[in-house]
Design a protein around this motif. Structure first.
Motif: not given
Length: 464
Positions: A223-236
């Motif tokens: 989340v550090y760069d405010l990209a939206k998709s990476p955190i969702f992919f990590y949770l998946i």
């Protein structure tokens, strides 16, 4: 009506092929191949291509096409080709390897977890050293990033837009990009998954504490760069791990609940990060989250087909991995960056434009024309299926489970990111060599060393 009929026929054939080569297209039993089908192709590419060929997309990227009637049809044909011939190449590999997808995937789901080594203490210290390296890499990333977007958001970012901060964090990073990408962005989430499985397997406090530290680090780097998709992919990824170790049984109701929660979180991120307040933007099929899902990844493919060979010369390998272009003293370029610069030069000038990533065949076309599309499709399909087969047949231990999950998410993302990463990806290679080598070393040490100690061989070569 013709294009709709073609789309439906291709959908039927592609679904049947993917169902066979994956072993299961059930949404409650996700796997590497089914995620490629649903995310990379059906949602991100195939659906949007129908709207585009029908001319009803009204999307800002496709409005940049010249001779749009011609290239809308060409782009649609290319996507249909990928939908059919990608799983056909995977079917070829399955037959060649004697792979039975349905039975082998089900057996994998039902198999128990095996320990990596009998010596738990020794492995923990190895793992702790790697974890320390990843934490240092996170601190290094913070240190070398001029303005960390998440920190700027929390304290107020002044006149600088969050979009500009995101681009600066990526393009103006002052440290070693490869070190950041490998040890902070890639290694930390992977280690957190492994630590979680070990904490479940051993129920030891030290693994639980280490997992919490790594989990916090993984959330930060996503989340550090405010990209939206990476955190969702990590949770998946985290959800997939729980499914594969038998801690979560997905159902339609659970999947719906996760989907609703994810949608609410995504809307919240659009409001906070991008300042979107217009309700219509969230409901429109060609704007906001929906437009991002069905058009943003496939529209640049049409632009690639339109521009290269017309307004831009073919790259002839210039976007291949820098390790290869460097051998011929050729500057490395990415087609996605060139398309952005050509179509949206104002975004490059004001610092809000990065790259227009898209379906992998676009970059293959930008380099080698239609031959690149044909060869690239078969090559990528074979690579995906070989990886899928290998992971299903490897021992089901925490390291291989985590690597399997890592590739199950990152390969689908790469399919709509570019082609050259499938030719040479230093991050993938390093992770496989690092953890594969660790497992091999510990296995050899556990199996061979005791035998050597009991034999007279060590004495003969004077090893004490």
């Amino acid at each position: 009506m013709l294009y709709v009929s073609i789309w439906l026929v291709v959908l039927f054939v592609s679904t049947a092929l993917f169902r066979y080569v994956s072993g299961s297209l059930s949404v409650v039993k996700p796997n590497l191949v089914s995620i490629v089908y649903y995310y990379s192709l059906l949602i991100s590419s195939f659906t949007g291509s129908l709207f585009i060929v029908l001319g009803i997309d009204n999307y800002y990227m496709t409005q940049k096409l010249f001779r749009p009637d011609e290239y809308r049809v060409i782009g649609f044909a290319v996507v249909c080709f990928v939908m059919v011939f990608l799983p056909l190449s995977m079917l070829f590999v399955s037959k060649l390897c004697g792979f039975e997808p349905k039975s082998e995937f089900q057996r994998y789901l039902e198999s128990p977890i095996h320990p990596v080594t009998a010596n738990r203490n020794e492995f923990f210290y190895w793992f702790l050293a790697l974890s320390g390296l990843s934490v240092l890499a996170i601190l290094y990333t913070i240190w070398k990033t001029p303005q960390v977007p998440i920190f700027e958001l929390l304290k107020g970012h002044g006149d600088t837009s969050l979009a500009e901060l995101r681009i600066e964090a990526s393009l103006r990073f002052k440290g070693n990009v490869l070190f950041r990408n490998i040890f902070a962005l890639s290694l930390t989430p992977l280690l957190s998954l492994m630590a979680y499985i070990f904490s479940v397997l051993t129920n030891e406090a030290r693994w639980k504490i280490l997992f919490l530290i790594l989990f916090a680090g993984a959330v930060f780097v996503n989340v550090y760069d405010l990209a939206k998709s990476p955190i969702f992919f990590y949770l998946i990824m985290f959800l997939l791990v729980r499914i594969y170790i038998g801690k979560t049984k997905l159902s339609s109701a659970k999947l719906l609940a996760y989907g609703v929660a994810g949608s609410i979180a995504l809307v919240g991120m659009y409001i906070v990060i991008q300042g979107v307040r217009d309700v219509q933007s969230f409901l429109s099929y060609n704007k906001g989250p929906i437009g991002r899902m069905i058009f943003a990844q496939i529209a640049p493919t049409f632009l690639h087909l339109n521009l290269f060979g017309e307004a831009l010369p073919f790259l002839n390998g210039r976007s291949l991995p820098s390790i290869l272009t460097g051998l011929f003293d050729v500057d490395n370029v990415r087609s996605a960056r060139m398309v952005m610069a050509h179509v949206f030069p104002e975004r490059i000038e004001d610092g809000t434009g990065g790259v227009l990533n898209t379906l992998f065949v676009a970059e293959a076309y930008a380099n080698f024309g239609y031959l690149g599309i044909i060869v690239g499709t078969f090559y990528v399909g074979m690579i995906i299926q070989l990886l899928y087969i290998c992971f299903l047949r490897l021992p089901k231990n925490p390291i291989f489970i985590s690597l399997f999950v890592y590739f199950s998410i990152n390969i689908p993302r790469t399919i709509v990111g570019g082609f050259t990463d499938f030719l040479f990806n230093p991050i993938w290679i390093l992770l496989v060599v690092l953890f594969g080598g660790m497992v091999l070393f510990l296995r050899v040490k556990a199996d061979v060393w005791p035998w050597l100690q009991k034999s007279n061989l060590l004495k003969k070569i004077n090893i004490r």
